[in-house]
Scaffold this motif. Sequence first.
Motif, mmCIF file in Angstrom:
data_model
loop_
_atom_site.group_PDB
_atom_site.id
_atom_site.type_symbol
_atom_site.label_atom_id
_atom_site.label_comp_id
_atom_site.label_asym_id
_atom_site.label_seq_id
_atom_site.Cartn_x
_atom_site.Cartn_y
_atom_site.Cartn_z
ATOM 1 N N THR A 123 -2.063 2.022 -5.200
ATOM 2 C CA THR A 123 -2.304 0.873 -4.219
ATOM 3 C C THR A 123 -2.209 1.690 -2.851
ATOM 4 O O THR A 123 -2.975 0.275 -1.877
ATOM 5 C CB THR A 123 -0.938 0.468 -4.251
ATOM 6 N N SER A 124 -3.042 2.980 -2.860
ATOM 7 C CA SER A 124 -3.524 3.436 -1.791
ATOM 8 C C SER A 124 -4.419 2.793 -0.869
ATOM 9 O O SER A 124 -5.383 2.743 0.117
ATOM 10 C CB SER A 124 -3.294 4.610 -0.834
ATOM 11 N N ASP A 125 -5.413 2.463 -1.815
ATOM 12 C CA ASP A 125 -7.074 2.764 -2.131
ATOM 13 C C ASP A 125 -7.231 0.999 -2.248
ATOM 14 O O ASP A 125 -8.182 0.699 -1.387
ATOM 15 C CB ASP A 125 -7.081 3.334 -3.456
ATOM 16 N N GLU A 128 0.427 -0.590 4.230
ATOM 17 C CA GLU A 128 1.954 -0.047 4.610
ATOM 18 C C GLU A 128 1.989 0.447 6.459
ATOM 19 O O GLU A 128 0.932 0.308 6.762
ATOM 20 C CB GLU A 128 2.037 1.193 3.763
ATOM 21 N N ARG A 183 3.023 6.525 6.878
ATOM 22 C CA ARG A 183 2.247 7.174 5.840
ATOM 23 C C ARG A 183 2.081 8.706 6.062
ATOM 24 O O ARG A 183 2.543 8.734 7.095
ATOM 25 C CB ARG A 183 0.555 7.038 6.578
ATOM 26 N N GLN A 198 1.179 -1.153 -0.388
ATOM 27 C CA GLN A 198 0.215 -0.226 0.011
ATOM 28 C C GLN A 198 1.086 1.275 -0.041
ATOM 29 O O GLN A 198 2.164 1.228 0.798
ATOM 30 C CB GLN A 198 -0.969 0.041 1.247
ATOM 31 N N GLY A 199 0.673 2.420 -0.654
ATOM 32 C CA GLY A 199 0.982 3.071 -0.976
ATOM 33 C C GLY A 199 2.509 3.809 -1.411
ATOM 34 O O GLY A 199 3.069 4.445 -1.346
ATOM 35 N N ASP A 200 2.652 2.475 -2.527
ATOM 36 C CA ASP A 200 4.006 2.181 -2.547
ATOM 37 C C ASP A 200 3.760 2.432 -4.565
ATOM 38 O O ASP A 200 2.562 1.740 -5.751
ATOM 39 C CB ASP A 200 4.985 0.675 -2.680
ATOM 40 N N THR A 201 4.897 2.844 -5.830
ATOM 41 C CA THR A 201 4.570 2.736 -6.655
ATOM 42 C C THR A 201 4.882 1.044 -7.479
ATOM 43 O O THR A 201 5.629 0.141 -6.370
ATOM 44 C CB THR A 201 5.584 3.500 -7.509
ATOM 45 N N PRO A 254 1.153 5.620 -6.749
ATOM 46 C CA PRO A 254 1.012 4.932 -4.779
ATOM 47 C C PRO A 254 -0.266 5.758 -4.122
ATOM 48 O O PRO A 254 -1.624 4.942 -4.156
ATOM 49 C CB PRO A 254 1.699 6.617 -4.691
ATOM 50 N N GLU A 255 -0.985 6.657 -5.314
ATOM 51 C CA GLU A 255 -2.723 6.621 -4.872
ATOM 52 C C GLU A 255 -3.450 5.000 -5.339
ATOM 53 O O GLU A 255 -4.188 5.138 -4.510
ATOM 54 C CB GLU A 255 -2.826 7.637 -5.938
#
Length: 110
Positions: free
Chosen positions: A74-76, A107, A110, A11-14, A71-72
């Motif tokens: 994977t954050s979702d 993640e 954050r 999460q949050g990563d490219t 990243p957006e």
Amino acid sequence: MPAARDITVYQGDTYVHQLQLKNSSNAVINITTRNYTGQIRKRRSSDDVSANFASQITDGANGIVVFSLTPEQTSDLKSGKYVYDFQEVNAGVVTTIITGTVTVVGEVTR
């Protein structure tokens, strides 16, 4: 028959996944005129798409295509298991080239 490969997304990563496509003789395929797409879903039967991969042919003559998530995106994704596949469209013929499960790891930073 598509290749099978399980992947892990944080999460949050490219996320970047590079493929080099070859024929049955192990020679690279020129993919310059082809198109690629890929999706992540919670289950194969799900109507809802959890994420769409961006695709870019980075070296068509040598059969290299890259699939990625921002990243957006994977954050979702919530932590857990999903399924995915990547497909190729060549002169109107759709072929699934790789498929498997996606493990999304939550993640910490954050």
